[in-house]
Design an enzyme around this catalytic site. Structure first.
Site, PDB file in Angstrom:
ATOM      1  N   SER A 172      16.415  19.825 -18.739  1.00  0.00           N
ATOM      2  CA  SER A 172      14.967  18.842 -18.625  1.00  0.00           C
ATOM      3  C   SER A 172      14.682  18.800 -17.180  1.00  0.00           C
ATOM      4  CB  SER A 172      14.916  17.823 -19.401  1.00  0.00           C
ATOM      5  OG  SER A 172      13.766  17.586 -19.889  1.00  0.00           O
ATOM      6  N   ASN A 173      13.731  17.917 -17.155  1.00  0.00           N
ATOM      7  CA  ASN A 173      13.461  17.647 -15.849  1.00  0.00           C
ATOM      8  C   ASN A 173      12.881  16.184 -15.537  1.00  0.00           C
ATOM      9  OD1 ASN A 173      10.336  17.402 -16.534  1.00  0.00           O
ATOM     10  ND2 ASN A 173      10.542  19.722 -16.811  1.00  0.00           N
ATOM     11  N   ASP A 174      12.240  15.721 -14.720  1.00  0.00           N
ATOM     12  CA  ASP A 174      12.195  14.216 -14.539  1.00  0.00           C
ATOM     13  C   ASP A 174      10.920  13.799 -14.869  1.00  0.00           C
ATOM     14  OD1 ASP A 174      14.504  13.733 -13.128  1.00  0.00           O
ATOM     15  OD2 ASP A 174      13.741  14.155 -11.126  1.00  0.00           O
TER      16      ASP A 174
END
Ligand code: PMT
Length: 403
Positions: A210-212
């Site tokens: 995923s990402n932030d």
């Protein structure tokens, strides 16, 4: 923009729930509204006018004949001043008076003279609420265009559980805000789909890429659109944030699921706002069991394949939806964003410098440049995501053709 600067007249009538009206008044003031209160004589036996006077910094109307020299007819002055009237708590008695047009005290007389939106928030004993006369009166009020909030079920002052409790103050404030937006907001009658959060691309049953993205930007946009009266569908990979009750939240995980879900709702939308950080790649396959660490797999290769481009895929079926994307860039902000605007055939693109820690991913603030085809880019100052969302929703509303 919600209840900001709106004139709200709060009518407090006599019941044990009067104390909660003070919290409702505070809630409206927190939303930026200017509040004035009128009370029945019975209500003043539960809580004194001083409480509401101190909260609102305005005189409290309790007596039809107590006008000062400036206001010879104080009830008409209050009725004319108000953008909307909220009767909280509303007893069976005031509901009956409103339904029959009775005007025999400061509250009922002012309400009869009020031409703007009226919201009734009943609170009473369950048997009084269920009484045929109350049912008839509520039906009359509804037919007259008065909005009635349904009472809660729970412990009543009588000591037993039943229907008739005043809803929680925050729920009342949200309800009034929602009703007001639905009647007056710039996006009333419009359908807006917003996405939020980083997609989660599964590796195995317990791991994902995923990402932030925290979802803050998407949720703020959903709230701002709802505050302007839109029917909002929020497609989110985030479960830790809360959206207003009126927003239809659908939780998804990966990009493919986000796309499939958006396709279901796309045709009815007037605008699509894609604030989600969609993973460009996903694992080629998802392991059925948790991948084990073994003695001989010191190096592990994860093979990735491209995810569908959601905006591009939706654009194929586009009729007259306004398509808005975000561009998360760490370099060449405007050049890259201009390219995405054209490539994804968007009506608006919000260029977001995500190399900074104080804006963009997971921050409470953002600073963006709005890009549109054949229009000079508009650089907006740094501000909270809430404020930014209000401005962006205004800009998107400007693009929607008149209905
Ligand atoms: O969630 P927060 O913590 O509040 O952070 C907000 C944010 C930084 C995530 C947000 O403001 C933002 O910039 N969102 C877009 C992130 C992104 O995916 O940017 P991109 O440049 O990779 O993609 C451009 C556009 O295409 C985006 O609207 C994206 O949603 C969309 N896209 C991307 C990939 C893909 N496969 N399909 C898409 O539709």
């Amino acid at each position: 923009m919600g209840l900001e600067n709106k004139h709200i007249a709060v009518y407090v009538t006599g019941g044990i729930a009067v104390y909660k009206a003070a919290e409702v008044v505070r809630g409206f003031i927190r939303q930026g509204a200017v509040v004035r209160v009128a009370m029945t004589q019975d209500a003043t036996k539960f809580v004194t006018p001083l409480t509401f006077g101190a909260l609102t910094k305005q005189p409290v109307l309790t007596d039809l004949f107590a006008g000062d020299n400036d206001q010879f007819v104080p009830h008409i002055a209050l009725a004319d001043w108000s953008d909307l009237a909220v009767i909280v708590p509303a007893t069976a008695n005031v509901i009956a008076k409103m339904a029959t047009g009775l005007a025999d005290d400061a509250v009922s007389t002012t309400l009869l003279a009020t031409t703007g939106l009226k919201v009734v928030v009943p609170a009473m004993n369950e048997h009084m609420w269920d009484a045929p006369a109350t049912t008839r009166n509520i039906a009359t009020l509804t037919a007259d265009g008065v909005v009635v909030m349904q009472p809660d079920t729970g412990l009543l002052a009588e000591g037993y559980s039943g229907r008739g409790r005043l809803p929680e103050p925050s729920a009342i404030v949200d309800f009034v805000q929602h009703v007001w937006a639905k009647q007056t907001g710039r996006l009333r009658g419009r359908n807006v789909m917003v996405t939020a959060g980083g997609t989660r691309e599964r590796i195995d049953p317990v791991r994902y890429i995923s990402n932030d993205s925290s979802g803050k930007m998407g949720y703020a946009l959903a709230r701002a659109a709802a505050n302007e009266g839109a029917n909002v569908t929020l497609i989110s990979s985030i479960i830790s944030l809360s959206a207003p009750d009126s927003v239809h939240v659908i939780t998804v995980s990966g990009a493919q699921e986000m796309l499939d879900t958006m396709k279901t709702y796309f045709a009815q939308q007037d605008a699509v706002i894609m604030a989600a950080a969609v993973a460009d790649f996903k694992p080629v396959s998802v392991a059925e069991q948790k991948i084990k660490k073994t003695a001989d797999n010191d190096l592990m290769t994860l093979q990735l394949t491209k995810n569908p481009d959601i905006l591009k895929t939706l654009s194929v079926d586009k009729t007259d939806q306004i398509m808005v994307g975000f561009a998360a860039e760490t370099e060449h902000l405007l050049t890259n964003a201009q390219h995405k605007l054209i490539d994804k055939k968007l009506d608006m693109l919000i260029a977001n410098d995500v190399s900074r820690k104080d804006i963009g991913f997971n921050a409470d603030q953002n600073q963006v440049t709005v890009i549109r085809p054949n229009v000079e880019p508009v650089q907006l100052p740094q501000m909270t995501k809430t404020k930014l969302s209000e401005q962006l929703i205004e800009m998107i509303a400007d693009l929607l053709p008149g209905k």
